[in-house]
Design a protein around this motif. Structure first.
Motif, PDB file in Angstrom:
ATOM      1  N   ALA A 205      -6.532  -3.017  -5.664  1.00  0.00           N
ATOM      2  CA  ALA A 205      -7.241  -3.478  -4.703  1.00  0.00           C
ATOM      3  C   ALA A 205      -8.458  -4.232  -4.909  1.00  0.00           C
ATOM      4  O   ALA A 205      -8.923  -4.045  -6.057  1.00  0.00           O
ATOM      5  CB  ALA A 205      -7.802  -2.038  -4.106  1.00  0.00           C
ATOM      6  N   PRO A 206      -8.844  -5.071  -4.078  1.00  0.00           N
ATOM      7  CA  PRO A 206     -10.199  -6.078  -4.519  1.00  0.00           C
ATOM      8  C   PRO A 206     -11.307  -4.859  -4.641  1.00  0.00           C
ATOM      9  O   PRO A 206     -11.392  -3.886  -4.059  1.00  0.00           O
ATOM     10  CB  PRO A 206     -10.273  -6.802  -3.193  1.00  0.00           C
ATOM     11  CG  PRO A 206      -9.762  -6.276  -2.063  1.00  0.00           C
ATOM     12  CD  PRO A 206      -8.539  -5.268  -2.609  1.00  0.00           C
ATOM     13  N   PRO A 207     -12.336  -5.680  -5.238  1.00  0.00           N
ATOM     14  CA  PRO A 207     -13.701  -4.491  -5.473  1.00  0.00           C
ATOM     15  C   PRO A 207     -14.233  -4.291  -4.300  1.00  0.00           C
ATOM     16  O   PRO A 207     -14.727  -3.000  -4.245  1.00  0.00           O
ATOM     17  CB  PRO A 207     -14.578  -5.562  -6.367  1.00  0.00           C
ATOM     18  CG  PRO A 207     -13.819  -6.607  -6.957  1.00  0.00           C
ATOM     19  CD  PRO A 207     -12.474  -6.795  -5.997  1.00  0.00           C
TER      20      PRO A 207
ATOM     21  N   VAL B   8      -2.010  -9.054  -3.521  1.00  0.00           N
ATOM     22  CA  VAL B   8      -1.169  -9.225  -2.315  1.00  0.00           C
ATOM     23  C   VAL B   8      -0.277  -7.983  -1.779  1.00  0.00           C
ATOM     24  O   VAL B   8      -0.247  -7.985  -0.441  1.00  0.00           O
ATOM     25  CB  VAL B   8      -0.073 -10.407  -2.570  1.00  0.00           C
ATOM     26  CG1 VAL B   8       0.751 -10.685  -1.501  1.00  0.00           C
ATOM     27  CG2 VAL B   8      -1.158 -11.555  -2.920  1.00  0.00           C
ATOM     28  N   ARG B   9       0.023  -7.371  -2.566  1.00  0.00           N
ATOM     29  CA  ARG B   9       0.831  -6.021  -2.282  1.00  0.00           C
ATOM     30  C   ARG B   9       0.127  -5.197  -1.460  1.00  0.00           C
ATOM     31  O   ARG B   9       0.333  -4.312  -0.688  1.00  0.00           O
ATOM     32  CB  ARG B   9       1.518  -5.516  -3.566  1.00  0.00           C
ATOM     33  CG  ARG B   9       2.921  -6.159  -3.932  1.00  0.00           C
ATOM     34  CD  ARG B   9       3.542  -5.455  -5.014  1.00  0.00           C
ATOM     35  NE  ARG B   9       2.929  -5.383  -6.205  1.00  0.00           N
ATOM     36  CZ  ARG B   9       2.871  -6.134  -7.357  1.00  0.00           C
ATOM     37  NH1 ARG B   9       3.758  -7.051  -7.306  1.00  0.00           N
ATOM     38  NH2 ARG B   9       2.124  -5.923  -8.384  1.00  0.00           N
ATOM     39  N   TYR B  10      -1.207  -4.874  -2.263  1.00  0.00           N
ATOM     40  CA  TYR B  10      -2.031  -3.797  -1.631  1.00  0.00           C
ATOM     41  C   TYR B  10      -2.448  -4.257  -0.281  1.00  0.00           C
ATOM     42  O   TYR B  10      -2.591  -3.493   0.541  1.00  0.00           O
ATOM     43  CB  TYR B  10      -3.288  -4.023  -2.476  1.00  0.00           C
ATOM     44  CG  TYR B  10      -4.700  -3.177  -1.838  1.00  0.00           C
ATOM     45  CD1 TYR B  10      -4.668  -1.811  -1.749  1.00  0.00           C
ATOM     46  CD2 TYR B  10      -5.517  -4.284  -1.175  1.00  0.00           C
ATOM     47  CE1 TYR B  10      -5.734  -1.355  -0.946  1.00  0.00           C
ATOM     48  CE2 TYR B  10      -6.733  -3.577  -0.572  1.00  0.00           C
ATOM     49  CZ  TYR B  10      -6.989  -2.217  -0.364  1.00  0.00           C
ATOM     50  OH  TYR B  10      -7.825  -1.522   0.294  1.00  0.00           O
ATOM     51  N   LEU B  11      -2.581  -5.729  -0.052  1.00  0.00           N
ATOM     52  CA  LEU B  11      -3.066  -6.270   1.365  1.00  0.00           C
ATOM     53  C   LEU B  11      -1.870  -5.709   2.353  1.00  0.00           C
ATOM     54  O   LEU B  11      -2.013  -5.316   3.379  1.00  0.00           O
ATOM     55  CB  LEU B  11      -3.413  -7.815   1.281  1.00  0.00           C
ATOM     56  CG  LEU B  11      -4.776  -7.784   0.574  1.00  0.00           C
ATOM     57  CD1 LEU B  11      -4.984  -9.311   0.468  1.00  0.00           C
ATOM     58  CD2 LEU B  11      -6.097  -7.323   1.262  1.00  0.00           C
ATOM     59  N   ILE B  12      -0.786  -6.125   1.921  1.00  0.00           N
ATOM     60  CA  ILE B  12       0.550  -5.898   3.015  1.00  0.00           C
ATOM     61  C   ILE B  12       0.486  -4.463   3.264  1.00  0.00           C
ATOM     62  O   ILE B  12       0.821  -4.133   4.033  1.00  0.00           O
ATOM     63  CB  ILE B  12       1.857  -6.558   2.153  1.00  0.00           C
ATOM     64  CG1 ILE B  12       1.656  -8.048   2.020  1.00  0.00           C
ATOM     65  CG2 ILE B  12       2.982  -5.944   3.127  1.00  0.00           C
ATOM     66  CD1 ILE B  12       3.057  -8.633   1.283  1.00  0.00           C
ATOM     67  N   THR B  13       0.562  -3.512   2.017  1.00  0.00           N
ATOM     68  CA  THR B  13       0.595  -2.165   2.303  1.00  0.00           C
ATOM     69  C   THR B  13      -0.450  -1.687   3.393  1.00  0.00           C
ATOM     70  O   THR B  13      -0.227  -0.977   4.146  1.00  0.00           O
ATOM     71  CB  THR B  13       0.394  -1.227   0.785  1.00  0.00           C
ATOM     72  OG1 THR B  13       1.593  -1.829   0.130  1.00  0.00           O
ATOM     73  CG2 THR B  13       0.604   0.103   1.284  1.00  0.00           C
ATOM     74  N   GLU B  14      -1.687  -2.251   3.093  1.00  0.00           N
ATOM     75  CA  GLU B  14      -2.632  -1.597   4.134  1.00  0.00           C
ATOM     76  C   GLU B  14      -2.481  -2.241   5.398  1.00  0.00           C
ATOM     77  O   GLU B  14      -2.803  -1.311   6.561  1.00  0.00           O
ATOM     78  CB  GLU B  14      -4.206  -2.195   3.485  1.00  0.00           C
ATOM     79  CG  GLU B  14      -4.897  -1.511   2.379  1.00  0.00           C
ATOM     80  CD  GLU B  14      -5.317  -0.382   2.718  1.00  0.00           C
ATOM     81  OE1 GLU B  14      -6.342  -0.171   3.420  1.00  0.00           O
ATOM     82  OE2 GLU B  14      -4.773   0.674   2.263  1.00  0.00           O
ATOM     83  N   LEU B  15      -2.020  -3.454   5.790  1.00  0.00           N
ATOM     84  CA  LEU B  15      -1.717  -3.870   7.107  1.00  0.00           C
ATOM     85  C   LEU B  15      -0.632  -3.122   7.488  1.00  0.00           C
ATOM     86  O   LEU B  15      -0.611  -3.097   8.687  1.00  0.00           O
ATOM     87  CB  LEU B  15      -1.353  -5.426   6.853  1.00  0.00           C
ATOM     88  CG  LEU B  15      -2.189  -6.370   6.658  1.00  0.00           C
ATOM     89  CD1 LEU B  15      -1.830  -7.688   6.342  1.00  0.00           C
ATOM     90  CD2 LEU B  15      -3.336  -6.443   7.590  1.00  0.00           C
ATOM     91  N   LEU B  16       0.245  -2.527   6.991  1.00  0.00           N
ATOM     92  CA  LEU B  16       1.203  -1.606   7.568  1.00  0.00           C
ATOM     93  C   LEU B  16       1.016  -0.487   7.543  1.00  0.00           C
ATOM     94  O   LEU B  16       2.077   0.253   8.118  1.00  0.00           O
ATOM     95  CB  LEU B  16       2.721  -1.830   6.503  1.00  0.00           C
ATOM     96  CG  LEU B  16       3.142  -3.455   6.774  1.00  0.00           C
ATOM     97  CD1 LEU B  16       4.451  -3.371   5.512  1.00  0.00           C
ATOM     98  CD2 LEU B  16       3.620  -3.934   7.921  1.00  0.00           C
ATOM     99  N   SER B  17      -0.223   0.101   7.071  1.00  0.00           N
ATOM    100  CA  SER B  17      -0.466   1.436   7.110  1.00  0.00           C
ATOM    101  C   SER B  17      -0.624   1.820   8.767  1.00  0.00           C
ATOM    102  O   SER B  17      -1.241   1.160   9.430  1.00  0.00           O
ATOM    103  CB  SER B  17      -1.463   1.732   6.334  1.00  0.00           C
ATOM    104  OG  SER B  17      -1.622   1.609   4.823  1.00  0.00           O
TER     105      SER B  17
END
Length: 365
Positions: A174-176, A237-246
């Motif tokens: 995840a970003p800071p 990138v994986r973190y962002l995709i996971t968050e978007l699909l949460s």
């Protein structure tokens, strides 16, 4: 930004100004206040395309809502043994407090109720993160600005400290700025309990921007740079995709790690501010994703811009003092006495900052 002889002041219908501030946020307000004190006879105007000022990242609903003092922002210390970044942020926030206090003393700033002293605490889970937090505490408490920090692994003690402004550690990849935090916030006289942030994605570069914003930044010369930065940050990138699909339930489960008794019926989602991260060319890595805030100035000092995200308002006076050094070097020696009064911790002509002997030690848990 500075008036130049080659810009005629007569014979045209164009008004020539000494300074133009674009955007009505905390950075423009800070720079304007400094220039008004340093050069009160200069002409200056502020341009804002929205119907009110401070409607983007400076809006209280659009940012972390807490002063970044290095106490609990774990992203400033990925290595728990290296306190340099946290100490730098603490010094810059001390400069901000000095600047605001000076404005209030001179009567230039009223209604200082926007500053509220609130104890902060970090809460982490699991042996890996507990070990990290313990080492971080041992490193920081050796510094005067962090000497009053406390640490505990005792559940009863932690329960006695809460509820405060609580922060955790960002998820892997995840970003800071995604460090989860639970905080009580007072906006326009109304108290709320906030938790977040939850990552989203938009092609807007501002919350009130256009969906085409991102595409207007693309050029044949920067496509490769952007792709390279993306390939080097696949966990992000994986973190962002996971968050978007949460789902909403999964998002709420993150809150319940900090506040197990939280009732979904008492909570609702608020769209916060938009953050546009900076990607820069790099000789070795082709493209690099920058986290944080970066000041960019033209070679002749007539234009400057601030790019990036956190820590924003907490460091505005220090950053704007740097801007003055870089854009107006011809005035540096004359401005130095006044600038030292405005921002005592700023070393004129450099990018360094010191909390100074009159700044109290930071207090937090």
């Amino acid at each position: 930004m500075d008036k130049h002889p080659e810009h005629p002041e007569s014979g045209t219908d164009t008004e020539v100004l000494d300074v133009t501030l674009i955007g009505g946020g905390i950075m423009s307000a800070t720079l304007g206040a400094m220039i008004a004190a340093l050069q009160p006879e200069w002409s200056m105007t502020l341009l804002e395309r929205l119907d009110r000022v401070a409607a983007e990242s400076s809006d209280p609903w659009n940012n972390a809502g807490t002063g970044h003092s290095g106490l609990c922002e774990l992203n400033y210390m990925p290595d728990p043994g290296d306190a340099d970044k946290a100490a730098e942020i603490a010094a810059m926030f001390a400069v901000s407090r000095q600047f605001w206090a000076g404005l209030a003393d001179r009567g230039d700033l009223t209604g200082t109720g926007f500053l509220t002293a609130t104890p902060h605490m970090d809460v982490v889970f699991g042996e890996r993160d507990v070990s990290y937090l313990r080492r971080r505490f041992e490193t920081l408490r050796a510094l005067p600005a962090f000497a009053a920090m406390e640490y505990s692994e005792d559940h009863a003690t932690i329960e006695g400290w809460a509820p405060l402004v609580m922060a955790g550690r960002a998820a892997l990849g995840a970003p800071p700025m995604s460090v989860p935090h639970l905080d009580k916030r007072n906006v326009d006289g109304r108290s709320s309990l906030l938790f977040g942030p939850y990552a989203t994605f938009s092609t807007r570069l501002l919350k009130h921007g256009r969906l085409t914003d991102l595409f207007t930044t693309l050029r044949l010369t920067n496509i490769v740079v952007l792709v390279a930065a993306g390939l080097q940050n696949l966990p992000l990138v994986r973190y962002l995709i996971t968050e978007l699909l949460s789902t909403r339930r999964r998002k709420f489960a993150q809150l319940q790690r900090f506040y197990p008794e939280a009732d979904p019926a008492d909570w609702y989602l608020v769209q916060a501010g938009q953050r546009a991260q900076l990607v820069t060319p790099d000789l070795d890595r082709v493209g690099v994703l920058r986290m944080g805030t970066e000041l960019v100035t033209g070679a002749d000092g007539t234009i400057a811009g601030l790019l990036g995200a956190s820590p924003g308002a907490s460091t505005a006076p220090a950053i704007m003092a740097d801007l003055l050094d870089r854009c107006f070097p011809q005035h540096r020696s004359r401005w130095e006495p006044t600038l030292r009064q405005l921002v005592p911790g700023h070393v004129v002509g450099s990018n360094s900052h010191s909390a100074g002997p009159d700044v109290p030690a930071a207090i937090g848990k």
